[in-house]
Design a protein around this motif. Structure first.
Motif, PDB file in Angstrom:
ATOM      1  N   ARG B  16      -6.096  -5.259   8.259  1.00  0.00           N
ATOM      2  CA  ARG B  16      -5.362  -4.100   8.182  1.00  0.00           C
ATOM      3  C   ARG B  16      -6.251  -3.298   9.319  1.00  0.00           C
ATOM      4  O   ARG B  16      -5.499  -2.659  10.046  1.00  0.00           O
ATOM      5  N   VAL B 246       3.922  -3.560  10.397  1.00  0.00           N
ATOM      6  CA  VAL B 246       4.584  -2.452  10.675  1.00  0.00           C
ATOM      7  C   VAL B 246       6.168  -2.772  10.697  1.00  0.00           C
ATOM      8  O   VAL B 246       6.421  -3.627  11.721  1.00  0.00           O
ATOM      9  N   ALA B 247       6.837  -2.498   9.908  1.00  0.00           N
ATOM     10  CA  ALA B 247       8.083  -2.799   9.856  1.00  0.00           C
ATOM     11  C   ALA B 247       8.938  -2.431  10.916  1.00  0.00           C
ATOM     12  O   ALA B 247       9.810  -3.385  11.506  1.00  0.00           O
ATOM     13  N   GLU B 250       7.674  -5.263  13.340  1.00  0.00           N
ATOM     14  CA  GLU B 250       7.538  -6.708  12.732  1.00  0.00           C
ATOM     15  C   GLU B 250       8.518  -7.903  12.843  1.00  0.00           C
ATOM     16  O   GLU B 250       9.801  -7.621  12.689  1.00  0.00           O
ATOM     17  N   ALA B 265       2.922   6.805  12.173  1.00  0.00           N
ATOM     18  CA  ALA B 265       3.617   6.457  11.008  1.00  0.00           C
ATOM     19  C   ALA B 265       3.130   4.735  10.647  1.00  0.00           C
ATOM     20  O   ALA B 265       3.015   4.412   9.668  1.00  0.00           O
ATOM     21  N   ALA B 266       2.889   4.101  11.633  1.00  0.00           N
ATOM     22  CA  ALA B 266       2.623   2.761  11.740  1.00  0.00           C
ATOM     23  C   ALA B 266       0.862   2.446  11.138  1.00  0.00           C
ATOM     24  O   ALA B 266       0.828   1.785  10.164  1.00  0.00           O
ATOM     25  N   ALA B 268       0.057   4.940   8.921  1.00  0.00           N
ATOM     26  CA  ALA B 268       0.145   5.363   7.598  1.00  0.00           C
ATOM     27  C   ALA B 268       0.510   4.086   6.938  1.00  0.00           C
ATOM     28  O   ALA B 268       0.107   3.678   5.703  1.00  0.00           O
ATOM     29  N   GLU B 269       1.314   3.415   7.540  1.00  0.00           N
ATOM     30  CA  GLU B 269       2.084   2.148   6.682  1.00  0.00           C
ATOM     31  C   GLU B 269       1.165   1.180   6.632  1.00  0.00           C
ATOM     32  O   GLU B 269       1.316   0.235   5.699  1.00  0.00           O
ATOM     33  N   LEU B 270       0.157   0.926   7.410  1.00  0.00           N
ATOM     34  CA  LEU B 270      -0.770  -0.041   7.487  1.00  0.00           C
ATOM     35  C   LEU B 270      -1.799   0.537   6.362  1.00  0.00           C
ATOM     36  O   LEU B 270      -2.846  -0.150   6.113  1.00  0.00           O
TER      37      LEU B 270
END
Lengths: 245, 384
Positions: B16, B246-247, B250, B265-266, B268-270
């Motif tokens: 990550r 990262v949705a 991805e 945002a990416a 944070a998502e990770l």
């Protein structure tokens, strides 16, 4: 690999397939000694698929490369060894056919140098050749001498870096420079010589002989005749250059 | 921490971190290939944390493994690995792609840990083959060559020449890690996630092939261990997802070669920024390098007036010359080892028998290849 000096050899023609790898080798700053054999139309009957006619242009264009083109076996041996001490990509172009040995084994050939093979105070023209065309240039010089025309002959075995001082001196002495190469006229020996006259105030009258037309199968002698780079073509071009003044 | 103690959870975290840092580097640069980096992040996390033997303090250590990013555009991942290894600072990471930075868009040896410039796809594996041959036959070291390849890159013919060559040469010290993220620059690849299609082809060249989920830490770890224990070259065909983690990007088309749309945002998502440091295992053994024997060089000599072909074909001495003049010394190679792998005949100690027998000459050189100051000797002899 660190501590080793790689030499690679194949036909000059087929190194074009490795062009991207060689380009990337310069990006890597790799030290690599490359030998392209069977260069030019002089290979003879095998035909154009086997003829390296673009190799000088390609290797000259590579970043910080060295380009060497010997005309006999002793010169080839010396330059082959000299490559091991060069940085970057170095290229040695060789000729297939049996070729007269011009130089003694003790002769030296510094990279960036040249050999003046014919010279006299009365020279009216300079012929610059390398590799197989050196022998054609010497034949042409003999014929011109028989006609009462003294010419200088330079063996430009180091095509990059080029011996600017000797070329400029020859130009100053003779006023006319004729190049002859077993390569397409673009990017090779002739252009290397012409580049030596950038940023000079007195540019000589220049002419270039390179391979004129797509070759087929023929003997080496016929090939050079067809290409317009044999001694007869040199004598004719010399006359034109001398008349045109 | 010692690298070998990293557990699955830590390796997952490292994967990550590599993603986050790849996203940050590309975001700072405003360009780059973060999604192509994210697909291979877990593969590289396990390699860095568990299997790579590399002395970052001594880049010239001849026992070091070689890691080549054949998919050179995944440079954000490579640089994120260097950050994790403590070789590159976080500040420098954010200079990615800027004028004057060592962290170029595609890796070059401007960085001391990069052997060879990549970015022209199809070249990393062929060069890896050369390195592996060199390790086996010139340096005689047990280092391993790891090559991270893209799946799109397998459309390059030079990759298949390399597979064929390595299989023939039985290069057990070579591992190709293929990041099968199924998406190229312009859309899906020919075989998509059909790793069997690749395995059949590569296996037919004599390679050991392993198909795995490239985001499963255990499977990756087992694949590397299996590769190390195999005497054949190994291709690890890892099914991955481009932009993994990262949705927004991805496994989506149209996300190649650009920063992720919303880096914050990416990240944070990770799971946010991390600052794990990995102590990469250095190779064992003494760093002494096997030097080529650069004993005196005697050039062939030809008699003036003779007719001799100047090129590599002129193995014959001058007809009238008393001395042997084997031009072939430069171009002869031990049978089975191609010249492209890099063989210098500078270390040639010739006598009349070896002049005509390259194989015997090679054998002798292999046995007494210990000369330290030969290069000076050679230069002297050349000058004289």
């Amino acid at each position: 690999m660190r501590g080793w000096t790689p030499y690679v050899a194949t036909f000059a023609a087929f190194l074009s397939r490795a062009a991207d790898f060689l380009r990337m080798a310069t990006v890597s700053g790799a030290r690599l000694c490359v030998v392209g054999s069977h260069a030019g139309v002089s290979i003879g009957p095998d035909g154009p698929s086997q003829m390296g006619l673009e190799d000088l242009a390609f290797f000259r264009a590579l970043w910080r490369s060295t380009v060497l083109y010997p005309c006999d076996a002793n010169q080839t041996a010396h330059l082959t060894a000299a490559m091991a001490d060069l940085s970057g990509v170095s290229y040695l172009r060789t000729t297939r056919g049996e070729t007269p040995v011009l130089y003694g084994p003790a002769e030296s050939f510094p990279v960036g140098g040249s050999k003046v093979l014919r010279s006299s105070p009365g020279d009216r023209l300079t012929i610059v050749a390398a590799g197989v065309t050196v022998h054609e240039a010497l034949l042409a010089a003999d014929r011109l001498a028989d006609l009462g025309v003294a010419v200088r002959v330079i063996d430009l075995y180091s095509v990059k870096p080029v011996d600017v001082a000797t070329l400029q001196q020859a130009a100053a002495d003779t006023g006319r420079v004729l190049t002859v190469e077993d390569h397409w006229p673009q990017g090779g020996l002739g252009d290397a010589v012409f580049d030596a006259f950038t940023r000079v105030t007195c540019v000589p009258r220049l002419a270039k002989l390179g391979v004129l037309a797509m070759p087929g199968s023929a003997s080496p002698v016929e090939q050079r005749q067809h290409a317009g780079i044999d001694s007869t073509a040199i004598v004719e071009a010399a006359h034109e250059l001398l008349l045109d003044s | 921490m010692a690298a070998t103690t990293l557990d699955v959870e830590q390796l997952t975290e490292l994967g990550r971190q590599l993603r986050v840092d790849a996203v940050r580097a590309a975001a700072a640069a405003g360009s780059g290939h973060p999604t192509s980096s994210m697909s291979a992040a877990d593969l590289m996390a396990v390699l860095l944390g568990r299997h790579l033997r590399y002395d970052f303090a001594e880049t010239q250590n001849p026992g070091n493994d070689h890691l080549i990013f054949s998919k050179g555009h995944a440079s954000p991942l490579l640089y994120a690995m260097y950050v994790a290894a403590g070789a590159v600072s976080d500040d420098e990471l954010l200079t990615y792609r800027r004028a004057g930075s060592r962290l170029e868009g595609h890796p070059t040896p401007q960085l001391p840990w990069v052997d060879v410039a990549t970015g022209s796809l199809g070249q990393g594996l062929p060069i890896g083959v050369g390195l592996a041959i060199s390790g086996r036959h010139l340096e005689r070291r047990d280092f391993r060559v790891w090559v991270l390849c893209g799946d799109s890159e397998l459309a390059e013919g030079s990759m298949w020449e390399a597979f064929e060559h390595a299989g023939h040469a039985g290069l057990g010290n070579l591992v190709a890690i293929v990041d099968v993220n199924r998406l190229g620059q312009r859309g899906p690849t020919r075989h998509g996630w059909d790793t069997q299609a690749y395995a059949r082809r590569i296996g037919s060249f004599g390679w050991h092939t392993i198909e795995i989920d490239g985001h499963d830490i255990d499977q990756i770890d087992r694949a590397y261990a299996e590769a190390i224990g195999t005497s054949r070259p190994t291709a690890i065909l890892a099914r991955t997802r481009k932009g993994s983690g990262v949705a927004a990007v991805e496994d989506r088309e149209g996300q190649h070669g650009k920063p992720v749309p919303d880096a914050e945002a990416a990240i944070a998502e990770l799971g946010g920024r991390r600052s794990m440091r990995v102590e990469v295992t250095a190779p064992n053994g003494e760093p002494e390098r096997l030097r080529p024997d650069t004993g005196s060089l005697r050039l062939p000599e030809y008699e003036q007036g003779d007719e001799v072909a100047p090129g590599p074909r002129s193995a014959k001495p001058s007809r009238r010359s008393a001395r042997p003049a084997p031009m072939s010394w430069l171009w002869t190679a031990r049978s089975g080892i191609p010249l492209a792998a890099g063989t210098s005949r500078r270390c040639d100690r010739r006598d009349s028998s070896s002049a005509t027998s390259p194989n015997s000459r090679w054998s002798r050189r292999r046995s007494d290849c210990r000369c330290g100051d030969g290069r000076r000797t050679w230069r002297r002899s050349l000058r004289s």
